[in-house]
Design a protein around this motif. Structure first.
Motif, mmCIF file in Angstrom:
data_model
loop_
_atom_site.group_PDB
_atom_site.id
_atom_site.type_symbol
_atom_site.label_atom_id
_atom_site.label_comp_id
_atom_site.label_asym_id
_atom_site.label_seq_id
_atom_site.Cartn_x
_atom_site.Cartn_y
_atom_site.Cartn_z
ATOM 1 N N ALA A 20 62.289 23.422 67.648
ATOM 2 C CA ALA A 20 62.891 22.962 68.830
ATOM 3 C C ALA A 20 63.429 24.099 69.786
ATOM 4 O O ALA A 20 63.469 24.066 70.911
ATOM 5 C CB ALA A 20 64.111 22.312 68.316
ATOM 6 N N LYS B 15 70.567 13.013 66.523
ATOM 7 C CA LYS B 15 70.920 13.288 65.483
ATOM 8 C C LYS B 15 72.364 13.383 65.339
ATOM 9 O O LYS B 15 72.924 13.623 66.201
ATOM 10 C CB LYS B 15 70.487 14.729 65.063
ATOM 11 N N MET C 159 73.169 19.631 64.653
ATOM 12 C CA MET C 159 72.960 20.421 66.005
ATOM 13 C C MET C 159 73.767 21.473 66.399
ATOM 14 O O MET C 159 74.664 21.994 65.514
ATOM 15 C CB MET C 159 73.142 19.439 67.077
ATOM 16 N N LYS D 52 72.218 14.216 71.361
ATOM 17 C CA LYS D 52 70.628 14.378 71.710
ATOM 18 C C LYS D 52 70.102 15.627 71.900
ATOM 19 O O LYS D 52 70.858 16.428 72.790
ATOM 20 C CB LYS D 52 70.381 13.291 72.854
ATOM 21 N N CYS D 53 69.142 15.989 71.262
ATOM 22 C CA CYS D 53 68.510 17.364 71.275
ATOM 23 C C CYS D 53 67.826 17.662 72.824
ATOM 24 O O CYS D 53 67.107 16.615 73.137
ATOM 25 C CB CYS D 53 67.721 17.704 70.464
ATOM 26 N N ARG E 134 75.218 23.701 69.481
ATOM 27 C CA ARG E 134 75.852 23.578 70.862
ATOM 28 C C ARG E 134 75.761 24.912 71.676
ATOM 29 O O ARG E 134 76.378 25.839 71.203
ATOM 30 C CB ARG E 134 77.144 23.101 70.887
ATOM 31 N N TYR F 5 72.963 20.326 73.332
ATOM 32 C CA TYR F 5 72.964 20.621 72.152
ATOM 33 C C TYR F 5 71.104 20.620 71.757
ATOM 34 O O TYR F 5 70.104 20.016 72.247
ATOM 35 C CB TYR F 5 73.067 19.191 71.400
ATOM 36 N N LEU F 6 70.897 21.566 70.751
ATOM 37 C CA LEU F 6 69.608 21.889 70.070
ATOM 38 C C LEU F 6 69.384 21.519 68.591
ATOM 39 O O LEU F 6 70.497 21.933 68.124
ATOM 40 C CB LEU F 6 69.373 23.306 70.606
ATOM 41 N N SER F 7 68.454 20.949 68.240
ATOM 42 C CA SER F 7 68.183 20.724 66.627
ATOM 43 C C SER F 7 68.317 22.088 66.124
ATOM 44 O O SER F 7 67.860 22.954 66.458
ATOM 45 C CB SER F 7 66.986 19.852 66.479
ATOM 46 N N LYS F 8 69.007 21.947 64.668
ATOM 47 C CA LYS F 8 68.761 23.225 63.851
ATOM 48 C C LYS F 8 67.496 23.166 63.351
ATOM 49 O O LYS F 8 67.331 23.202 62.282
ATOM 50 C CB LYS F 8 69.618 23.158 62.788
ATOM 51 N N THR G 9 63.954 18.201 72.065
ATOM 52 C CA THR G 9 62.883 17.169 71.338
ATOM 53 C C THR G 9 63.197 15.640 71.840
ATOM 54 O O THR G 9 62.535 14.739 71.636
ATOM 55 C CB THR G 9 63.016 17.282 69.673
#
Length: 91
Positions: free
Chosen positions: A56, A19, A24, A11-12, A26, A49-52, A15
């Motif tokens: 975001a 995904k 993602m 989970k991002c 880390r 985790y962040l979305s690429k 946002t």
């Protein structure tokens, strides 16, 4: 008969989207309190985790989401490095 492998989802923190782990980035805080980007997802420590996705990353910076999640101060250089990583991957 081939069985389909389970794809790990994450989970991002910015946002809230679920995904696949490979989509993602880390960010990890070590026991020393040092925050770094973990491209392989193998470092030990508290991870987020962040979305690429550029939006975001900018949202996480604006709302200070990473600092709250990792309970550490996040330098601007980390966000700059994340943006650079995403731009390089999108080319």
């Amino acid at each position: 008969m081939a069985t389909q492998r389970k794809i790990p989802l994450r989970k991002c923190v910015a946002t809230g989207e679920m995904k696949p782990k490979k989509e993602m980035i880390r960010i990890v805080r070590s026991k020393d309190g040092e925050v770094s980007i973990d491209p392989n997802g193998k470092k030990s420590g508290r991870g987020a985790y962040l979305s690429k996705d550029k939006e975001a990353i900018l949202l996480a910076k604006k709302k200070n989401i990473l600092a709250n999640h990792l309970e550490a101060t996040i330098e601007d250089s980390i966000y700059d490095e994340l943006l650079h990583l995403v731009e390089r991957e999108n080319l």
